[in-house]
Design an enzyme around this catalytic site. Structure first.
Site, PDB file in Angstrom:
ATOM      1  N   GLU A  89       0.826  -1.211   0.000  1.00 22.50           N
ATOM      2  CA  GLU A  89       0.000   0.000   0.000  1.00 22.50           C
ATOM      3  C   GLU A  89       0.860   1.261   0.000  1.00 22.50           C
ATOM      4  OE1 GLU A  89      -4.127  -0.966   2.157  1.00 22.50           O
ATOM      5  OE2 GLU A  89      -2.374  -1.496   3.369  1.00 22.50           O
TER       6      GLU A  89
ATOM      7  N   GLU B 127      -4.137  -9.379   3.971  1.00 21.84           N
ATOM      8  CA  GLU B 127      -4.872  -8.949   5.160  1.00 21.84           C
ATOM      9  C   GLU B 127      -6.029  -9.862   5.537  1.00 21.84           C
ATOM     10  OE1 GLU B 127      -2.715  -5.261   3.798  1.00 21.84           O
ATOM     11  OE2 GLU B 127      -3.781  -6.917   2.819  1.00 21.84           O
TER      12      GLU B 127
END
Length: 256
Positions: free
Chosen positions: A117, A137
């Site tokens: 990210e 995640e």
């Protein structure tokens, strides 16, 4: 490249200051460059510097063969709902995305979870052949909450982004280039920074004001166009550098 450089070190980052750019290196090799609260605070300091004095940004993971292995899981496990609402990582990454001048992430080795990210927050990405991107995640019981749910679809399309976010599957460098996740792939890690700097050198040949306004226009929501384009162009049309550059162009053409 003949530039005067100033090196500054911090607990989690190494910063090399050049006249037209900052080179920021994640420097937690013993933790696989995991992104913890202290490193986030340092990234905010970098952003404050680049907001006050806009320059290009090169963000890399150093010579350890890893960009960033994700958020610090030890810290992440202890965070509660108020920490999530505080947007600890996502606020810093959004600030990087909104920097006045373009940024390039140079990725060698894994860029996973929050590390991926962080790379997505930069405007462009170059990587080595051994780079790997992934969003694991959901396998840890959370979602990719620091930008991947909206930046990844914008980069590679909704269907591909959903596949990666839903499965946690990793993407190697060849696939990343094919689907548009990265701009360039270099075979040898030793060549990575030279290629990234070369890309920034190309940008630096342009007008800094034109670069800033172009980035602002590209990043603006669709509803802002074409009005934003018109106002930005009006500003540039009155800029002395525009007149100088166009005059030099016409003189070069006459001499040819």
């Amino acid at each position: 490249m003949g530039r005067r450089c100033q090196a500054v070190s911090g607990p989690g980052l190494r910063i090399e200051e050049r006249p037209d750019r900052l080179v920021v290196t994640l420097d937690r090799p013993e933790k696989r460059n995991a992104i913890d609260a202290d490193l986030i605070a340092e990234l905010h300091q970098v952003c404050a510097e680049l907001e006050a004095r806009p320059r290009l940004l090169l963000l890399t993971g150093g010579a350890a063969g890893i960009f960033a292995g994700g958020a610090d899981i030890g810290q992440l496990r202890e965070r509660g709902r108020t920490d999530a609402l505080a947007a600890i990582n996502s606020a810093a990454f959004a600030r990087i995305r909104a920097l006045p001048m373009p940024s390039v992430a140079a990725v060698d080795g894994p860029a996973l979870g929050g590390g991926a990210e962080l790379a997505y927050a930069c405007d462009l990405r170059v990587c080595t052949a051994r780079a790997v991107f992934g969003q694991p995640e959901v396998r840890l019981g959370i979602l990719a909450g620091a930008g991947a749910t909206h930046r990844l679809p914008a980069l590679i399309g909704e269907a591909r982004a959903k596949e990666l976010l839903f499965t946690g599957r990793r993407v190697d460098a060849a696939e990343a280039l094919r689907i548009g996740l990265v701009n360039r792939v270099v075979d040898e890690p030793a060549e990575l920074l030279a290629v990234a700097h070369g890309l920034l050198d190309e940008m630096a040949q342009g007008s800094s004001l034109a670069l800033r306004l172009t980035k602002l226009a590209v990043d603006a929501p669709a509803g802002a166009h074409p009005q934003l384009d018109l106002v930005s162009q009006a500003v540039l049309f009155e800029d002395e550098e525009k007149h100088r550059r166009m005059t030099e162009f016409l003189e070069r053409r006459r001499t040819r």
